[in-house]
Design a protein around this motif. Structure first.
Motif: not given
Length: 81
Positions: A70-76
């Protein structure tokens, strides 16, 4: 006059299609050249094909893992931090 215009337009359209087909048949490679091109494709090399399969499998695993979280991987990612 309208009938003559229709005949001329139809003749011009048929002539242009014929010219296009003629140019296509001149430009397209023959059967021998086509077979030679197929032999030189990267997919015809078994080692290269296996590397491609492994790369695709790893990419699919990454996509599957990303879809399950559910994490936003693109943000990191990226220099924007």
């Amino acid at each position: 006059m309208s009938g003559m215009r229709t005949i001329l337009t139809s003749t011009a359209a048929i002539a242009s299609m014929g010219l296009g087909y003629g140019m296509w048949s001149v430009i397209s490679p023959g059967e021998q050249r086509r077979k030679e091109m197929l032999k030189n494709l990267p997919e015809s090399n078994p080692v290269r094909m296996e590397e491609t399969r492994q790369r695709n499998a790893m990419l699919m695993q990454v996509l599957k893992d990303a879809a399950e979280t559910s994490d936003n991987l693109a943000r990191g990612l990226g220099p924007g931090k």
